[in-house]
Scaffold this motif. Structure first.
Motif, PDB file in Angstrom:
ATOM      1  N   LEU A   1       1.417  -1.073  -0.081  1.00 12.20           N
ATOM      2  CA  LEU A   1      -0.436  -0.066  -0.291  1.00 12.20           C
ATOM      3  C   LEU A   1       1.128   1.672  -0.252  1.00 12.20           C
ATOM      4  N   VAL A   2       2.294   0.977   0.626  1.00 10.81           N
ATOM      5  CA  VAL A   2       2.872   2.359   0.613  1.00 10.81           C
ATOM      6  C   VAL A   2       3.313   2.658  -0.211  1.00 10.81           C
ATOM      7  N   GLY A   3       4.276   1.483  -1.448  1.00 13.43           N
ATOM      8  CA  GLY A   3       4.552   1.450  -3.047  1.00 13.43           C
ATOM      9  C   GLY A   3       3.857   2.569  -3.924  1.00 13.43           C
ATOM     10  N   PHE A   4       1.836   1.363  -3.352  1.00 17.31           N
ATOM     11  CA  PHE A   4       1.094   2.079  -4.775  1.00 17.31           C
ATOM     12  C   PHE A   4       0.901   3.822  -3.902  1.00 17.31           C
ATOM     13  N   ILE A   5       1.342   4.378  -2.494  1.00 13.31           N
ATOM     14  CA  ILE A   5       0.491   5.089  -2.613  1.00 13.31           C
ATOM     15  C   ILE A   5       1.786   6.165  -3.072  1.00 13.31           C
ATOM     16  N   TYR A   6       3.267   5.673  -3.125  1.00 11.11           N
ATOM     17  CA  TYR A   6       4.424   6.427  -3.488  1.00 11.11           C
ATOM     18  C   TYR A   6       4.047   7.446  -5.406  1.00 11.11           C
ATOM     19  N   VAL A   7       3.474   5.589  -5.470  1.00 14.22           N
ATOM     20  CA  VAL A   7       3.787   5.728  -7.057  1.00 14.22           C
ATOM     21  C   VAL A   7       2.474   6.850  -7.221  1.00 14.22           C
TER      22      VAL A   7
END
Length: 246
Positions: free
Chosen positions: A60-66
């Motif tokens: 989820l953190v990765g998606f947010i940064y993307v």
């Protein structure tokens, strides 16, 4: 600007959420340290525990940064598009301004042989005086925009300044696009330059025509924002009109 502020607020919220999630992920890894009796770091239970909780959170953190990267790119594209639109509007404004200056230099008022901006000033002085005389003879309230509208339109259009050559109508056809382009392109400096170029009579003709006869929203918005507010009361048909225009 409003869109940019909205995006900035959204980005701050997403970054805050991502930091909270990262804190939770770190806490997940630290739990076995504080509860060593319940976990064995080499066991399958520990792997399932970490993978089941920390894995989705990390994703989820990765998606947010993307998504934040996407928002940043979108903002850059919007800024680039806005700069291009402003440059295009500035070029278009200059072209119309040159045409307007050429037209203005040739304007003449056969009534008193004046030309250029002086012709507009003289023309407006006669229109203003004629409307005031109509209000006395026809007994209509000059402070009522509906009451004096017909008189204003008649004197603006049937004067020798306009009747034979259409100079009044041409003036509006050339100035309205300037205001529309300036408002669309947010060309505040160009508007200030145009205002300085306009004579008091030209300002009066413009504000009365746009406000009471043509109801041009883009021009009215500019008047409310300060454009042509330097027009002296002497050039108003009635001092009460200032609050109606500005």
């Amino acid at each position: 600007m409003e869109k940019e502020v909205k995006l900035s607020g959204q980005e701050r919220l997403l970054k805050s959420i991502s930091w909270v999630l990262l804190g939770i992920i770190v806490a997940v890894f630290l739990v076995p340290v504080f509860l060593p009796s319940n976990f064995c770091f080499g066991s399958i239970d520990y792997a399932i525990y970490v993978g089941g909780i920390a894995g989705p959170l990390a994703a989820l953190v990765g998606f947010i940064y993307v998504y934040l990267t996407f928002l940043g790119q979108q903002r850059q594209l919007d800024n680039q598009r806005e700069r291009l639109d402003r440059d295009e509007a500035s070029k278009e404004f200059s072209e119309y301004l040159n045409l307007w200056n050429e037209f203005r230099a040739k304007v003449t008022y056969t009534w008193d042989k004046k030309s250029g901006s002086k012709a507009f000033d003289s023309y407006w002085a006669n229109v203003k005086s004629s409307v005031k005389n109509d209000s006395k003879n026809q007994e209509f309230n000059i402070s009522d925009p509906k009451a004096f509208k017909d008189s204003l339109k008649a004197h603006l259009t049937t004067s020798s300044f306009n009747k034979a050559t259409g100079q009044y109508e041409t003036f509006l056809r050339m100035v309205y696009p300037l205001l529309e382009i300036a408002e669309r392109g947010k060309l505040e400096s160009r508007l200030k330059y145009l205002e300085n170029q306009l004579s008091e009579g030209e300002k009066a003709i413009l504000v009365y025509s746009a406000t009471f006869l043509d109801n041009k929203d883009f021009a009215i918005n500019l008047f409310k924002s300060g454009f042509c507010q330097s027009l002296p009361d002497d050039f108003l048909i009635s001092s009460d009109h200032r609050k109606m225009i500005f």
